[in-house]
Design a protein around this motif. Structure first.
Motif: not given
Length: 141
Positions: A11-12, A15, A43
């Protein structure tokens, strides 16, 4: 089209690609309000990217309870079975994690697609973000 692969996404780190695909499909094409597209579930979800070479063209997410959602393939790549391959990867990951029951909220026009993957409709039709949906469930053998 022979260089399509599905991978787990972060996710990070991923993104920008995850958001680009979901914005194109849900917010731009389907007019889903941004405040309904983005939620706190992202998240902690397991995210997937379908890529042609290094270029992400599709995504999906799996929540810890077996809920599959945010399944999207960019318009130019639809009809090439990328959605099915993406879903097979999500189902396999769910099963690997011991989630024998997977469920999703499907847009009504896509129910046949999900039925081919073993999902069954378990609700009446309802509106979500102004789009007709049904709940569907799949039980692994």
């Amino acid at each position: 089209m022979n260089n399509i692969h599905i991978r787990l996404a972060d996710w990070q780190r991923d993104n920008a690609d995850l958001q680009r695909i979901r914005e194109a499909v849900f917010i731009t094409e389907q007019a889903v309000p941004p405040e309904l597209e983005w939620d706190a579930e992202d998240a902690g979800a397991v995210h997937f990217l379908a890529c042609e070479g290094d270029y992400p063209i599709g995504t999906a997410r799996l929540l810890t309870d077996g809920h599959i959602g945010r399944v999207a393939v960019l318009k130019d790549w639809r009809g090439l079975h990328i959605g099915a391959e993406l879903m097979k990867a999500v189902i396999a990951e769910a099963e690997r994690r011991g989630l024998q029951r997977q469920f999703l909220t499907a847009q009504v026009h896509a129910t046949a697609f999900y039925e081919r993957l073993g999902f069954t409709i378990v609700s009446d039709e309802f509106l979500e973000a102004g789009i007709p949906h049904v709940d569907m469930v799949r039980q692994s053998q």
